[in-house]
Design a protein around this motif. Structure first.
Motif, PDB file in Angstrom:
ATOM      1  N   ASP A  27       0.849  -1.189   0.000  1.00  0.00           N
ATOM      2  CA  ASP A  27       0.000   0.000   0.000  1.00  0.00           C
ATOM      3  C   ASP A  27       0.884   1.238   0.000  1.00  0.00           C
ATOM      4  O   ASP A  27       2.038   1.209   0.426  1.00  0.00           O
ATOM      5  CB  ASP A  27      -0.900   0.013   1.235  1.00  0.00           C
ATOM      6  CG  ASP A  27      -1.903  -1.127   1.181  1.00  0.00           C
ATOM      7  OD1 ASP A  27      -2.365  -1.519   2.255  1.00  0.00           O
ATOM      8  OD2 ASP A  27      -2.195  -1.604   0.063  1.00  0.00           O
ATOM      9  N   ALA A  28       0.342   2.344  -0.479  1.00  0.00           N
ATOM     10  CA  ALA A  28       1.151   3.554  -0.649  1.00  0.00           C
ATOM     11  C   ALA A  28       1.809   3.995   0.639  1.00  0.00           C
ATOM     12  O   ALA A  28       2.961   4.416   0.640  1.00  0.00           O
ATOM     13  CB  ALA A  28       0.268   4.680  -1.197  1.00  0.00           C
ATOM     14  N   ASP A  29       1.105   3.873   1.765  1.00  0.00           N
ATOM     15  CA  ASP A  29       1.702   4.339   3.015  1.00  0.00           C
ATOM     16  C   ASP A  29       2.856   3.467   3.426  1.00  0.00           C
ATOM     17  O   ASP A  29       3.799   3.922   4.059  1.00  0.00           O
ATOM     18  CB  ASP A  29       0.654   4.383   4.129  1.00  0.00           C
ATOM     19  CG  ASP A  29       0.051   3.026   4.410  1.00  0.00           C
ATOM     20  OD1 ASP A  29      -0.430   2.837   5.538  1.00  0.00           O
ATOM     21  OD2 ASP A  29       0.054   2.178   3.491  1.00  0.00           O
ATOM     22  N   ASN A  69       2.760  -9.232   7.786  1.00  0.00           N
ATOM     23  CA  ASN A  69       1.310  -9.424   7.871  1.00  0.00           C
ATOM     24  C   ASN A  69       0.556  -8.541   6.875  1.00  0.00           C
ATOM     25  O   ASN A  69      -0.592  -8.154   7.115  1.00  0.00           O
ATOM     26  CB  ASN A  69       0.808  -9.175   9.291  1.00  0.00           C
ATOM     27  CG  ASN A  69       0.975  -7.719   9.731  1.00  0.00           C
ATOM     28  OD1 ASN A  69       1.730  -6.961   9.122  1.00  0.00           O
ATOM     29  ND2 ASN A  69       0.271  -7.341  10.791  1.00  0.00           N
ATOM     30  N   GLN A  70       1.198  -8.217   5.756  1.00  0.00           N
ATOM     31  CA  GLN A  70       0.571  -7.356   4.755  1.00  0.00           C
ATOM     32  C   GLN A  70      -0.761  -7.934   4.271  1.00  0.00           C
ATOM     33  O   GLN A  70      -1.709  -7.200   3.996  1.00  0.00           O
ATOM     34  CB  GLN A  70       1.515  -7.194   3.556  1.00  0.00           C
ATOM     35  CG  GLN A  70       1.035  -6.224   2.486  1.00  0.00           C
ATOM     36  CD  GLN A  70       1.152  -4.785   2.940  1.00  0.00           C
ATOM     37  OE1 GLN A  70       2.039  -4.458   3.710  1.00  0.00           O
ATOM     38  NE2 GLN A  70       0.265  -3.919   2.469  1.00  0.00           N
ATOM     39  N   ALA A  71      -0.852  -9.248   4.187  1.00  0.00           N
ATOM     40  CA  ALA A  71      -2.072  -9.887   3.696  1.00  0.00           C
ATOM     41  C   ALA A  71      -3.221  -9.773   4.679  1.00  0.00           C
ATOM     42  O   ALA A  71      -4.394  -9.883   4.287  1.00  0.00           O
ATOM     43  CB  ALA A  71      -1.799 -11.364   3.389  1.00  0.00           C
ATOM     44  N   SER A  72      -2.907  -9.539   5.962  1.00  0.00           N
ATOM     45  CA  SER A  72      -3.956  -9.436   6.981  1.00  0.00           C
ATOM     46  C   SER A  72      -3.415  -8.693   8.188  1.00  0.00           C
ATOM     47  O   SER A  72      -3.052  -9.297   9.200  1.00  0.00           O
ATOM     48  CB  SER A  72      -4.444 -10.830   7.393  1.00  0.00           C
ATOM     49  OG  SER A  72      -5.477 -10.751   8.348  1.00  0.00           O
ATOM     50  N   PRO A  73      -3.369  -7.353   8.121  1.00  0.00           N
ATOM     51  CA  PRO A  73      -2.858  -6.572   9.251  1.00  0.00           C
ATOM     52  C   PRO A  73      -3.749  -6.733  10.483  1.00  0.00           C
ATOM     53  O   PRO A  73      -4.940  -7.027  10.374  1.00  0.00           O
ATOM     54  CB  PRO A  73      -2.901  -5.125   8.733  1.00  0.00           C
ATOM     55  CG  PRO A  73      -2.969  -5.245   7.247  1.00  0.00           C
ATOM     56  CD  PRO A  73      -3.724  -6.510   6.977  1.00  0.00           C
ATOM     57  N   SER A  74      -3.164  -6.528  11.640  1.00  0.00           N
ATOM     58  CA  SER A  74      -3.933  -6.595  12.882  1.00  0.00           C
ATOM     59  C   SER A  74      -4.799  -5.346  13.024  1.00  0.00           C
ATOM     60  O   SER A  74      -4.450  -4.269  12.529  1.00  0.00           O
ATOM     61  CB  SER A  74      -3.002  -6.714  14.083  1.00  0.00           C
ATOM     62  OG  SER A  74      -2.295  -7.935  14.056  1.00  0.00           O
ATOM     63  N   GLY A 374      -0.656  -2.041  14.110  1.00  0.00           N
ATOM     64  CA  GLY A 374      -1.153  -3.311  13.599  1.00  0.00           C
ATOM     65  C   GLY A 374      -0.269  -3.945  12.546  1.00  0.00           C
ATOM     66  O   GLY A 374      -0.668  -4.937  11.912  1.00  0.00           O
ATOM     67  N   LYS A 375       0.929  -3.420  12.348  1.00  0.00           N
ATOM     68  CA  LYS A 375       1.828  -3.939  11.317  1.00  0.00           C
ATOM     69  C   LYS A 375       2.934  -4.795  11.928  1.00  0.00           C
ATOM     70  O   LYS A 375       3.415  -4.505  13.034  1.00  0.00           O
ATOM     71  CB  LYS A 375       2.475  -2.792  10.534  1.00  0.00           C
ATOM     72  CG  LYS A 375       1.480  -1.909   9.808  1.00  0.00           C
ATOM     73  CD  LYS A 375       2.187  -0.727   9.156  1.00  0.00           C
ATOM     74  CE  LYS A 375       1.182   0.198   8.490  1.00  0.00           C
ATOM     75  NZ  LYS A 375       1.855   1.390   7.895  1.00  0.00           N
ATOM     76  N   ALA A 376       3.326  -5.814  11.186  1.00  0.00           N
ATOM     77  CA  ALA A 376       4.525  -6.586  11.508  1.00  0.00           C
ATOM     78  C   ALA A 376       5.556  -6.241  10.441  1.00  0.00           C
ATOM     79  O   ALA A 376       5.598  -6.850   9.370  1.00  0.00           O
ATOM     80  CB  ALA A 376       4.234  -8.082  11.525  1.00  0.00           C
ATOM     81  N   LEU A 377       6.332  -5.199  10.714  1.00  0.00           N
ATOM     82  CA  LEU A 377       7.359  -4.764   9.760  1.00  0.00           C
ATOM     83  C   LEU A 377       8.383  -5.868   9.587  1.00  0.00           C
ATOM     84  O   LEU A 377       8.735  -6.561  10.544  1.00  0.00           O
ATOM     85  CB  LEU A 377       8.034  -3.489  10.266  1.00  0.00           C
ATOM     86  CG  LEU A 377       7.118  -2.333  10.694  1.00  0.00           C
ATOM     87  CD1 LEU A 377       7.950  -1.170  11.205  1.00  0.00           C
ATOM     88  CD2 LEU A 377       6.213  -1.904   9.562  1.00  0.00           C
ATOM     89  N   LEU A 378       8.876  -6.012   8.377  1.00  0.00           N
ATOM     90  CA  LEU A 378       9.813  -7.092   8.089  1.00  0.00           C
ATOM     91  C   LEU A 378      11.059  -6.534   7.422  1.00  0.00           C
ATOM     92  O   LEU A 378      10.976  -5.742   6.474  1.00  0.00           O
ATOM     93  CB  LEU A 378       9.158  -8.141   7.180  1.00  0.00           C
ATOM     94  CG  LEU A 378       9.931  -9.440   6.959  1.00  0.00           C
ATOM     95  CD1 LEU A 378      10.073 -10.226   8.268  1.00  0.00           C
ATOM     96  CD2 LEU A 378       9.233 -10.298   5.907  1.00  0.00           C
ATOM     97  N   TYR A 379      12.215  -6.957   7.925  1.00  0.00           N
ATOM     98  CA  TYR A 379      13.502  -6.518   7.397  1.00  0.00           C
ATOM     99  C   TYR A 379      14.365  -7.729   7.076  1.00  0.00           C
ATOM    100  O   TYR A 379      14.435  -8.682   7.854  1.00  0.00           O
ATOM    101  CB  TYR A 379      14.236  -5.635   8.419  1.00  0.00           C
ATOM    102  CG  TYR A 379      13.534  -4.337   8.692  1.00  0.00           C
ATOM    103  CD1 TYR A 379      13.863  -3.193   7.971  1.00  0.00           C
ATOM    104  CD2 TYR A 379      12.528  -4.248   9.650  1.00  0.00           C
ATOM    105  CE1 TYR A 379      13.205  -1.989   8.202  1.00  0.00           C
ATOM    106  CE2 TYR A 379      11.867  -3.050   9.892  1.00  0.00           C
ATOM    107  CZ  TYR A 379      12.209  -1.935   9.168  1.00  0.00           C
ATOM    108  OH  TYR A 379      11.551  -0.749   9.388  1.00  0.00           O
ATOM    109  N   ARG A 380      15.008  -7.656   5.923  1.00  0.00           N
ATOM    110  CA  ARG A 380      16.002  -8.654   5.562  1.00  0.00           C
ATOM    111  C   ARG A 380      17.357  -8.186   6.085  1.00  0.00           C
ATOM    112  O   ARG A 380      17.713  -7.006   5.943  1.00  0.00           O
ATOM    113  CB  ARG A 380      16.051  -8.819   4.038  1.00  0.00           C
ATOM    114  CG  ARG A 380      17.148  -9.729   3.522  1.00  0.00           C
ATOM    115  CD  ARG A 380      16.965 -11.165   3.944  1.00  0.00           C
ATOM    116  NE  ARG A 380      18.161 -11.951   3.612  1.00  0.00           N
ATOM    117  CZ  ARG A 380      18.480 -13.103   4.163  1.00  0.00           C
ATOM    118  NH1 ARG A 380      17.700 -13.615   5.088  1.00  0.00           N
ATOM    119  NH2 ARG A 380      19.563 -13.749   3.820  1.00  0.00           N
TER     120      ARG A 380
END
Length: 387
Positions: A27-29, A69-74, A374-380
């Motif tokens: 999403d843009a944000d 959790n982009q497919a289903s944010p909390s 509600g996001k689970a940010l993910l970093y490689r």
């Protein structure tokens, strides 16, 4: 069904196979946050580092990828985030009463399953028993057990013989057969992770603030408001040693490294003390048989300014993550063994929100950060070649 989906991804992890198509855009944000890696989303190969050198203390490379959790944010703050110990699965949970499981590859991050608990706002969710099961607890006198492969859900009516109004401070362990629950006072109740039956109560002199299992599940460490740390042998249900730390101010959390080399303790003033566990044995020997001795940290990290909520070591004990929930972007990563805080990340453009929880994947290829949005940010973490 959950069992079929889990077995499918458990057999052939998608992170190890090059994707057939480019992942859709966030999403843009989300795209504005911390430079989400463009080309790196096109192929798993781009996410894997070719470096096998020792991690340097001056800089930690990170690549922002699609939210786990982009497919289903909390619909509330993400209060729990944890990677499965042997599969590319991540769980999230929070006060929206929902446990979510995702297949994490850094590109698609497909949702596997959501489980809604109508009577339990979740404060803690964690894998136990080798990842076969998830225990879910909160501000209630009961908790839930979820069989990951079968998808079955069981409500468990608290601790037999002990009436407690809240089980929010429940801790589990991947490898051991124990659950531990902190009471309002100085008691730690032990349960069988398999049968959920009460086993024993470990008594502390002061109010217990946090507990942490060793990687093998045989020992439990606890810390209290009186600045004392206890080491418990769970095979004999007895205290092996107890020591004092005069440098801490009202401890709030405790963490142990997987290899047993370090432990870290956060306090109410925003300071995290890091200890070499060898110094515990040395201090005990120097105490000449005294039942209580003093241990000092080899490093005190004071980069955060509000009460520390959690500390987390990565699999190789080279990185310690520390965070506070009370202000935005209060997350730091500490290099070990130097105790140096990585200066390049997070940056001003990271936009982490109010960090609620963090976890590293089994080989530290990924780091997940749960926040109040509600996001689970993910970093490689490109330094690590594995998942």
């Amino acid at each position: 069904r959950l069992r079929q989906q889990f077995q499918k991804i458990h057999a052939v992890p998608k992170w190890a196979v090059e994707a057939e198509a480019q992942a859709g855009r966030d999403d843009a944000d989300d795209e504005d946050e911390d430079h989400i890696g463009g080309d790196l989303l096109k192929t798993t190969k781009s996410l894997l580092s070719k470096s096998s050198s020792v991690l340097q203390p001056t800089r930690l490379d990170t690549v922002r990828v699609r939210n786990a959790n982009q497919a289903s944010p909390s619909q509330s703050a993400v209060l729990s985030v944890q990677f499965h110990p042997s599969s590319n699965v991540l769980l999230t949970a929070g006060l929206d009463k929902t446990l979510r499981l995702f297949e994490v590859d850094g590109k698609e991050n497909h949702k596997i399953q959501s489980i809604y608990f109508k009577d339990l706002p979740v404060t803690t969710a964690q894998f136990i028993r080798g990842g076969q099961e998830v225990v879910v607890s909160g501000h209630r006198g009961y908790y839930y057990s979820v069989d990951v492969e079968r998808g079955s859900v069981n409500r468990i009516g608290g601790i037999p013989g002990h009436k407690m109004s809240s089980l929010e401070f429940m801790r589990g362990n991947i490898n051991g057969d124990r659950l531990a629950v902190m009471s309002n006072g100085g008691q730690i109740h032990l349960l069988s992770a398999r049968t959920k039956q009460f086993i024993h109560t470990l008594p502390m002199n002061g109010v217990v603030r946090d507990i942490s299992f060793t990687a093998d599940g045989n020992y439990l460490w606890s810390t209290g408001l009186d600045n004392e740390v206890y080491q418990w042998d769970l095979r004999q249900n007895r205290c092996l040693s107890r020591w004092h730390d005069s440098t801490a101010f009202r401890p709030t959390c405790l963490g142990l490294s997987q290899d047993g080399s370090y432990y870290a303790s956060g306090d109410n003033s925003g300071v995290v003390n890091i200890y070499d566990t060898n110094s515990v044995a040395a201090s005990q020997a120097a105490a000449n048989g005294s039942s209580l001795f003093n241990v000092k940290p080899f490093k005190s990290v004071s980069n955060l300014t509000t009460s520390i909520r959690g500390v987390k070591f990565n699999h190789s004990s080279e990185i310690l993550g520390i965070f506070s929930r009370h202000k935005a972007d209060q997350l730091k990563l500490v290099h070990l063994p130097t105790g140096t805080v990585f200066a390049n990340w997070p940056s001003m453009s990271s936009h982490l929100g109010n960090v609620q929880c963090i976890d590293f994947s089994p080989q530290s290829g990924f780091m997940a950060v749960g926040n109040d949005g509600g996001k689970a940010l993910l970093y490689r973490l490109p330094h690590y070649q594995g998942y």
